[in-house]
Design a protein around this motif. Structure first.
Motif, PDB file in Angstrom:
ATOM      1  N   LEU A 124       5.129   6.943   0.678  1.00  0.00           N
ATOM      2  CA  LEU A 124       5.898   5.784   1.105  1.00  0.00           C
ATOM      3  C   LEU A 124       5.096   4.513   0.872  1.00  0.00           C
ATOM      4  CD1 LEU A 124       8.528   5.098   2.898  1.00  0.00           C
ATOM      5  CD2 LEU A 124       6.902   4.977   4.777  1.00  0.00           C
ATOM      6  N   GLU A 125       5.782   3.461   0.472  1.00  0.00           N
ATOM      7  CA  GLU A 125       5.152   2.142   0.353  1.00  0.00           C
ATOM      8  C   GLU A 125       5.388   1.394   1.666  1.00  0.00           C
ATOM      9  OE1 GLU A 125       4.791  -1.322  -3.031  1.00  0.00           O
ATOM     10  OE2 GLU A 125       6.571  -0.058  -3.006  1.00  0.00           O
TER      11      GLU A 125
ATOM     12  N   MET B  51       0.840  -1.187   0.000  1.00  0.00           N
ATOM     13  CA  MET B  51       0.000   0.000   0.000  1.00  0.00           C
ATOM     14  C   MET B  51       0.881   1.245   0.000  1.00  0.00           C
ATOM     15  SD  MET B  51      -3.044  -0.689   2.754  1.00  0.00           S
ATOM     16  CE  MET B  51      -3.880   0.821   2.339  1.00  0.00           C
ATOM     17  N   LEU B  52       0.309   2.313  -0.512  1.00  0.00           N
ATOM     18  CA  LEU B  52       0.992   3.599  -0.486  1.00  0.00           C
ATOM     19  C   LEU B  52       0.353   4.492   0.565  1.00  0.00           C
ATOM     20  CD1 LEU B  52       1.395   4.329  -4.295  1.00  0.00           C
ATOM     21  CD2 LEU B  52       3.097   3.411  -2.721  1.00  0.00           C
ATOM     22  N   PHE B  53       1.207   5.293   1.218  1.00  0.00           N
ATOM     23  CA  PHE B  53       0.748   6.234   2.228  1.00  0.00           C
ATOM     24  C   PHE B  53       1.378   7.586   1.943  1.00  0.00           C
ATOM     25  CE2 PHE B  53       0.458   2.054   3.996  1.00  0.00           C
ATOM     26  CZ  PHE B  53      -0.780   2.063   4.621  1.00  0.00           C
ATOM     27  N   ALA B  54       0.560   8.627   2.011  1.00  0.00           N
ATOM     28  CA  ALA B  54       1.039   9.990   1.807  1.00  0.00           C
ATOM     29  C   ALA B  54       1.054  10.718   3.142  1.00  0.00           C
ATOM     30  CB  ALA B  54       0.139  10.729   0.826  1.00  0.00           C
ATOM     31  N   MET B  55       2.086  11.510   3.329  1.00  0.00           N
ATOM     32  CA  MET B  55       2.176  12.359   4.508  1.00  0.00           C
ATOM     33  C   MET B  55       2.342  13.798   4.050  1.00  0.00           C
ATOM     34  SD  MET B  55       4.973  12.615   7.600  1.00  0.00           S
ATOM     35  CE  MET B  55       6.283  13.227   6.538  1.00  0.00           C
ATOM     36  N   ILE B  56       1.472  14.644   4.569  1.00  0.00           N
ATOM     37  CA  ILE B  56       1.622  16.084   4.391  1.00  0.00           C
ATOM     38  C   ILE B  56       1.862  16.654   5.776  1.00  0.00           C
ATOM     39  CG2 ILE B  56       0.490  18.231   3.726  1.00  0.00           C
ATOM     40  CD1 ILE B  56      -1.077  16.615   1.653  1.00  0.00           C
TER      41      ILE B  56
ATOM     42  N   ARG C 227      18.865  19.486   7.094  1.00  0.00           N
ATOM     43  CA  ARG C 227      18.510  18.936   5.776  1.00  0.00           C
ATOM     44  C   ARG C 227      19.447  17.821   5.293  1.00  0.00           C
ATOM     45  NH1 ARG C 227      19.027  20.237   0.091  1.00  0.00           N
ATOM     46  NH2 ARG C 227      17.074  19.668  -0.963  1.00  0.00           N
ATOM     47  N   PRO C 228      20.762  17.928   5.417  1.00  0.00           N
ATOM     48  CA  PRO C 228      21.614  16.826   4.942  1.00  0.00           C
ATOM     49  C   PRO C 228      21.317  15.493   5.639  1.00  0.00           C
ATOM     50  CG  PRO C 228      22.938  18.791   5.249  1.00  0.00           C
ATOM     51  CD  PRO C 228      21.583  19.092   5.831  1.00  0.00           C
ATOM     52  N   VAL C 229      21.056  15.525   6.938  1.00  0.00           N
ATOM     53  CA  VAL C 229      20.738  14.294   7.678  1.00  0.00           C
ATOM     54  C   VAL C 229      19.355  13.783   7.273  1.00  0.00           C
ATOM     55  CG1 VAL C 229      20.490  13.281   9.987  1.00  0.00           C
ATOM     56  CG2 VAL C 229      22.177  15.072   9.582  1.00  0.00           C
ATOM     57  N   HIS C 230      18.424  14.703   7.063  1.00  0.00           N
ATOM     58  CA  HIS C 230      17.074  14.370   6.581  1.00  0.00           C
ATOM     59  C   HIS C 230      17.161  13.650   5.236  1.00  0.00           C
ATOM     60  CE1 HIS C 230      12.975  15.100   5.051  1.00  0.00           C
ATOM     61  NE2 HIS C 230      13.501  15.830   4.079  1.00  0.00           N
ATOM     62  N   LEU C 231      17.964  14.187   4.318  1.00  0.00           N
ATOM     63  CA  LEU C 231      18.087  13.571   2.994  1.00  0.00           C
ATOM     64  C   LEU C 231      18.743  12.194   3.070  1.00  0.00           C
ATOM     65  CD1 LEU C 231      19.050  16.671   0.819  1.00  0.00           C
ATOM     66  CD2 LEU C 231      16.807  15.551   1.012  1.00  0.00           C
ATOM     67  N   GLU C 232      19.703  12.025   3.956  1.00  0.00           N
ATOM     68  CA  GLU C 232      20.319  10.705   4.141  1.00  0.00           C
ATOM     69  C   GLU C 232      19.288   9.698   4.652  1.00  0.00           C
ATOM     70  OE1 GLU C 232      23.284   9.448   3.211  1.00  0.00           O
ATOM     71  OE2 GLU C 232      23.502  11.379   2.212  1.00  0.00           O
ATOM     72  N   HIS C 233      18.437  10.132   5.566  1.00  0.00           N
ATOM     73  CA  HIS C 233      17.363   9.261   6.070  1.00  0.00           C
ATOM     74  C   HIS C 233      16.450   8.841   4.920  1.00  0.00           C
ATOM     75  CE1 HIS C 233      13.982   7.755   8.387  1.00  0.00           C
ATOM     76  NE2 HIS C 233      13.218   8.600   7.725  1.00  0.00           N
ATOM     77  N   LEU C 234      16.064   9.798   4.089  1.00  0.00           N
ATOM     78  CA  LEU C 234      15.175   9.484   2.970  1.00  0.00           C
ATOM     79  C   LEU C 234      15.850   8.529   1.987  1.00  0.00           C
ATOM     80  CD1 LEU C 234      13.499  12.941   2.287  1.00  0.00           C
ATOM     81  CD2 LEU C 234      12.632  11.030   3.663  1.00  0.00           C
ATOM     82  N   LYS C 235      17.126   8.741   1.692  1.00  0.00           N
ATOM     83  CA  LYS C 235      17.863   7.835   0.801  1.00  0.00           C
ATOM     84  C   LYS C 235      17.910   6.429   1.373  1.00  0.00           C
ATOM     85  CE  LYS C 235      20.867  11.353  -1.160  1.00  0.00           C
ATOM     86  NZ  LYS C 235      22.234  11.885  -1.168  1.00  0.00           N
TER      87      LYS C 235
ATOM     88  N   GLY D  37       9.008  12.417  -2.735  1.00  0.00           N
ATOM     89  CA  GLY D  37       8.958  13.357  -1.626  1.00  0.00           C
ATOM     90  C   GLY D  37       9.541  14.683  -2.037  1.00  0.00           C
ATOM     91  N   GLY D  38       9.158  15.699  -1.300  1.00  0.00           N
ATOM     92  CA  GLY D  38       9.701  17.015  -1.567  1.00  0.00           C
ATOM     93  C   GLY D  38       9.095  18.053  -0.655  1.00  0.00           C
ATOM     94  N   ALA D  39       9.666  19.241  -0.735  1.00  0.00           N
ATOM     95  CA  ALA D  39       9.242  20.347   0.111  1.00  0.00           C
ATOM     96  C   ALA D  39       7.977  21.000  -0.432  1.00  0.00           C
ATOM     97  CB  ALA D  39      10.360  21.377   0.210  1.00  0.00           C
ATOM     98  N   LEU D  40       7.137  21.429   0.487  1.00  0.00           N
ATOM     99  CA  LEU D  40       6.009  22.298   0.166  1.00  0.00           C
ATOM    100  C   LEU D  40       6.529  23.726   0.287  1.00  0.00           C
ATOM    101  CD1 LEU D  40       3.284  20.527   2.338  1.00  0.00           C
ATOM    102  CD2 LEU D  40       3.581  20.364  -0.140  1.00  0.00           C
TER     103      LEU D  40
END
Length: 97
Positions: free
Chosen positions: A55-56, A1-6, A21-29, A38-41
């Protein structure tokens, strides 16, 4: 399933967001292909004011756990998230879900 987070950033987090942000991006990777997109609003001033992530995961609970491990949460940048199951209507990525 897919889940969206806003999720919107807590007030006054612009500088802290940039610092974490650099640590955030490493987490996402590290989420690999589980993270569909994903991306910024962006606010009217052109600066990030929150995020949208898809996210799946097997369950809403599993998705929530993955989302909440993001450094933007653990560092207090993100406010209260809205996490929902998400169904694809249009998909131009070439990936099947």
């Amino acid at each position: 399933m897919l889940f969206a987070m806003i999720v919107k950033d807590n007030p006054g987090m612009g500088e802290k967001r940039l610092a974490v942000r650099p640590v955030h991006l490493e987490h996402l990777k590290a989420l690999g292909e589980k993270l569909v997109m994903g991306g910024a609003l962006m606010g009217p001033d052109g600066n990030a004011e929150g995020s949208l992530l898809v996210l799946e995961a097997e369950t809403l609970e599993a998705a929530t756990t993955s989302f909440m491990q993001d450094p933007f949460f653990t560092e207090g940048i993100f406010g209260t998230p809205d996490i929902k199951p998400w169904r694809v209507a249009f998909n131009h990525t070439g990936r099947e879900f």
